[in-house]
Design a protein around this motif. Sequence first.
Motif, PDB file in Angstrom:
ATOM      1  N   LEU A 129       0.698  -1.137   0.152  1.00  0.00           N
ATOM      2  CA  LEU A 129      -0.049   0.046   0.072  1.00  0.00           C
ATOM      3  C   LEU A 129       0.819   1.386  -0.169  1.00  0.00           C
ATOM      4  O   LEU A 129       2.078   1.353   0.456  1.00  0.00           O
ATOM      5  CB  LEU A 129      -0.915   0.058   1.039  1.00  0.00           C
ATOM      6  N   ASP A 130       0.330   2.265  -0.539  1.00  0.00           N
ATOM      7  CA  ASP A 130       1.043   3.649  -0.390  1.00  0.00           C
ATOM      8  C   ASP A 130       1.150   3.963   0.832  1.00  0.00           C
ATOM      9  O   ASP A 130       0.336   3.845   1.673  1.00  0.00           O
ATOM     10  CB  ASP A 130       0.337   4.631  -1.472  1.00  0.00           C
ATOM     11  N   PRO A 131       1.930   5.149   1.215  1.00  0.00           N
ATOM     12  CA  PRO A 131       2.230   5.770   2.421  1.00  0.00           C
ATOM     13  C   PRO A 131       0.851   6.198   3.085  1.00  0.00           C
ATOM     14  O   PRO A 131       0.712   6.125   4.230  1.00  0.00           O
ATOM     15  CB  PRO A 131       3.262   6.776   2.339  1.00  0.00           C
ATOM     16  N   GLN A 132       0.048   7.117   2.378  1.00  0.00           N
ATOM     17  CA  GLN A 132      -1.056   7.516   2.845  1.00  0.00           C
ATOM     18  C   GLN A 132      -2.101   6.609   3.501  1.00  0.00           C
ATOM     19  O   GLN A 132      -2.692   6.661   4.313  1.00  0.00           O
ATOM     20  CB  GLN A 132      -1.858   8.443   1.872  1.00  0.00           C
ATOM     21  N   THR A 133      -2.378   5.419   2.547  1.00  0.00           N
ATOM     22  CA  THR A 133      -3.359   4.324   2.911  1.00  0.00           C
ATOM     23  C   THR A 133      -2.814   3.619   3.917  1.00  0.00           C
ATOM     24  O   THR A 133      -3.787   3.161   4.619  1.00  0.00           O
ATOM     25  CB  THR A 133      -3.397   3.450   1.507  1.00  0.00           C
ATOM     26  N   ARG A 134      -1.233   3.334   4.132  1.00  0.00           N
ATOM     27  CA  ARG A 134      -0.964   2.681   5.237  1.00  0.00           C
ATOM     28  C   ARG A 134      -1.301   3.284   6.335  1.00  0.00           C
ATOM     29  O   ARG A 134      -1.544   2.711   7.377  1.00  0.00           O
ATOM     30  CB  ARG A 134       0.768   2.546   5.060  1.00  0.00           C
ATOM     31  N   ALA A 135      -1.056   4.706   6.483  1.00  0.00           N
ATOM     32  CA  ALA A 135      -1.243   5.522   7.583  1.00  0.00           C
ATOM     33  C   ALA A 135      -2.808   5.561   7.998  1.00  0.00           C
ATOM     34  O   ALA A 135      -3.224   5.446   9.141  1.00  0.00           O
ATOM     35  CB  ALA A 135      -0.893   7.059   7.334  1.00  0.00           C
ATOM     36  N   ARG A 136      -3.619   5.374   6.907  1.00  0.00           N
ATOM     37  CA  ARG A 136      -4.995   5.290   7.341  1.00  0.00           C
ATOM     38  C   ARG A 136      -5.406   3.729   8.067  1.00  0.00           C
ATOM     39  O   ARG A 136      -6.134   3.839   8.820  1.00  0.00           O
ATOM     40  CB  ARG A 136      -6.164   5.503   5.871  1.00  0.00           C
ATOM     41  N   ILE A 137      -4.711   2.623   7.362  1.00  0.00           N
ATOM     42  CA  ILE A 137      -4.945   1.396   8.113  1.00  0.00           C
ATOM     43  C   ILE A 137      -4.465   1.637   9.433  1.00  0.00           C
ATOM     44  O   ILE A 137      -5.259   0.764  10.506  1.00  0.00           O
ATOM     45  CB  ILE A 137      -4.191   0.313   7.212  1.00  0.00           C
ATOM     46  N   TRP A 138      -3.581   2.199   9.842  1.00  0.00           N
ATOM     47  CA  TRP A 138      -2.858   2.322  11.348  1.00  0.00           C
ATOM     48  C   TRP A 138      -4.005   2.904  11.862  1.00  0.00           C
ATOM     49  O   TRP A 138      -4.081   2.341  13.320  1.00  0.00           O
ATOM     50  CB  TRP A 138      -1.666   3.213  11.060  1.00  0.00           C
ATOM     51  N   GLU A 139      -4.599   3.932  11.622  1.00  0.00           N
ATOM     52  CA  GLU A 139      -5.779   4.515  12.337  1.00  0.00           C
ATOM     53  C   GLU A 139      -6.963   3.601  12.697  1.00  0.00           C
ATOM     54  O   GLU A 139      -7.216   3.499  13.621  1.00  0.00           O
ATOM     55  CB  GLU A 139      -6.317   5.546  11.508  1.00  0.00           C
ATOM     56  N   TYR A 140      -7.316   2.716  11.707  1.00  0.00           N
ATOM     57  CA  TYR A 140      -8.438   1.614  11.944  1.00  0.00           C
ATOM     58  C   TYR A 140      -7.691   0.856  13.022  1.00  0.00           C
ATOM     59  O   TYR A 140      -8.644   0.406  13.830  1.00  0.00           O
ATOM     60  CB  TYR A 140      -8.550   0.887  10.860  1.00  0.00           C
TER      61      TYR A 140
END
Length: 337
Positions: free
Chosen positions: A167-178
């Motif tokens: 995943l791209d960095p922005q999507t990775r960060a979003r998954i971390w939030e979940y």
Amino acid sequence: MDESAISARNLVKKFGDLIAVNRVSFDVKKGEIFGFLGPNGAGKTTTINILVTVMKPTGGEAFVAGHNVIKEPIKVREKIGVVFQDNTADRYLTGWENLYIHGLIYGLKGDELKMRIEDALEFAELTKFKSVPVKNYSGGMMRRLEIARALMHSPEVLFLDEPTIGLDPQTRARIWEYIRMLRKEENVTIFMTTHYMDEAEKLCDKVAIIDHGKIMAMGSPEDLKNSLGGDMLYVKVNNPMDEIKEFAEEIVRERIALSYRLVGDMVAFSVRYASKAIPPVFELANTFDIKVEEIKYTQPSLGDVFLHYTGRELRDEEGNWKDLIRMRRAARARMRR
């Protein structure tokens, strides 16, 4: 077992002559985010496959949500959610249809099933895409759907195998939030594997560094970094290996550094204070006729911890791909039974 959501004792898994998991032991507390950090081929996925009852161990035992993974596999499966490394959603069904089938498998039906589906879609921010075939989802949307699907039956323990790989960095960060949200709002215990240092450091309460099937070190990210004793000093040199090794050993013998590791033409020293260590390092370099090309220092990172305990950098990823393919085929064959 009451305080542990997961407990493993001396787990072993062999594939012929290959030992994929080598006497692995650990405990995961309820509500904890526990990470397995290591390269491809380290034994991370094989360990997860044992814990989620996809594979049987060659030796040892494990308990998940209070149930023995060998003797009580059905009870274990009732208590867990799993997001495998490869996407397993049906690409030709819609997001809603994938969730509906998963709910039926876990005995949900009627209004309760529909409510759980809507809640899952809302959680994953996929409500407006619920009627879209999954083949049209982005990688991040697929991953969010897989996590939401694994949560539909309210599991006590969630297993995430490389949750943000590819995943791209922005999507990775979003998954971390979940993932953080899950622990905070649902108190779900999360066991995750990763080969990303920043992911382990930012998400996990506790990390086990695993390499070649063995746990090399375990603790909180801060405790692991503190175990190195201070700063990391990197000295790039241009000399034969035997001369470099003699120089490095003398640095430790003189107590200028606590320990060292050789990585190609770089010597990584663990020191208490880099600013105090640099002058005597240069003095000894001159004494041993060591040609120093570069010197730098940092505070310890998980990458430094991995290097210290394994002797190599994580990005080297020395996994044997033939063995990896063989292990994955075995896991998939067992899932189809």
